[in-house]
Design a protein around this motif. Structure first.
Motif, short mmCIF file in Angstrom:
data_model
loop_
_atom_site.label_atom_id
_atom_site.label_comp_id
_atom_site.label_asym_id
_atom_site.label_seq_id
_atom_site.Cartn_x
_atom_site.Cartn_y
_atom_site.Cartn_z
N GLU A 1 0.83 -1.20 0.00
CA GLU A 1 0.00 0.00 0.00
C GLU A 1 0.87 1.26 0.00
O GLU A 1 0.56 2.25 -0.68
CB GLU A 1 -0.92 0.01 1.22
N MET A 2 1.95 1.22 0.79
CA MET A 2 2.86 2.36 0.83
C MET A 2 3.49 2.61 -0.54
O MET A 2 3.61 3.75 -1.00
CB MET A 2 3.96 2.12 1.87
N LYS A 3 3.91 1.52 -1.20
CA LYS A 3 4.50 1.65 -2.53
C LYS A 3 3.48 2.23 -3.51
O LYS A 3 3.81 3.07 -4.34
CB LYS A 3 4.98 0.29 -3.04
N LEU A 4 2.23 1.77 -3.41
CA LEU A 4 1.18 2.27 -4.30
C LEU A 4 0.92 3.75 -4.06
O LEU A 4 0.79 4.54 -5.01
CB LEU A 4 -0.11 1.47 -4.06
N ASP A 5 0.88 4.16 -2.76
CA ASP A 5 0.68 5.57 -2.43
C ASP A 5 1.81 6.44 -2.98
O ASP A 5 1.58 7.52 -3.53
CB ASP A 5 0.58 5.76 -0.91
#
Length: 212
Positions: A47-51
């Motif tokens: 999720e962090m990478k996507l954000d």
């Protein structure tokens, strides 16, 4: 007695089996819990990478939009000025640029003055070159009357141009319709003389006598 010992041994064996099963379940539960925690950590990292990816895309889109706006404004400026910002900045050019007005300001200059209208963007046209030269010489023969020029090729002047019959008696800028080369003499905020057509404009300038 023998039977009692056998029963006791059987009970002990069953207790050991139950203990092993319980231990196995505890180990299995611990493994499952660890796997769940690892899965949650991986999900959070994803999720962090996507954000971060979305934020990067948003930043790039913002930068691209700003650059596009600046380029568009630059192109409009070049088109509106006919590329004159790249011309020589010598004294003659500065004086000539200072006397150029937008068509919408034709009635706003005050006093007695002339405005010569023609398309300055058509530099390959002999008429344009001739009118450029005549406009400069006319300034020296106007007996002090101000001489202004107006570029009909300027995008801001297009709404006041026509390919049909011009309005030779306008009462304000909103009434003006210019068709090709034109010279107008203004006096006290009114049209005093109106000459249109390339040949007529050339003849008017060449034959102009400030004493008359």
């Amino acid at each position: 007695m023998a039977n009692t010992k056998k029963k006791t041994n059987n009970v002990k064996k069953e207790d050991k089996k139950e203990t092993k099963k319980t231990t196995s379940k505890v180990v299995t539960n611990k493994n499952n819990s660890s796997k769940k925690k690892a899965s949650k950590r991986k999900s959070y990292a994803d999720e962090m990478k996507l954000d971060m990816s979305l934020q990067t895309k948003t930043t790039l889109m913002t930068i691209f939009t700003v650059i596009l706006v600046l380029v568009t404004f630059y192109v409009i400026t070049i088109y509106a000025t006919g590329g004159k910002i790249f011309k020589s900045k010598d004294k003659t050019d500065v004086e000539f640029q200072y006397s150029e007005i937008l068509l919408g300001r034709s009635f706003d200059m005050g006093g007695n003055y002339f405005v010569i209208y023609y398309d300055k963007t058509d530099t390959e046209n002999e008429e344009t070159t001739q009118l450029e030269s005549l406009s400069s010489s006319f300034k020296n023969n106007s007996s002090g009357a101000a001489i202004y020029t107006c570029d009909l090729g300027n995008v801001f002047n297009k709404p006041y141009t026509t390919t049909e019959e011009p309005n030779t008696n306008p009462y304000g800028a909103e009434d003006m319709l210019i068709n090709g080369p034109t010279i107008i003499r203004f006096a006290d905020g009114k049209v005093a003389e109106y000459v249109y057509g390339y040949d007529n404009v050339v003849n008017y300038i060449n034959g102009y006598n400030p004493e008359q």
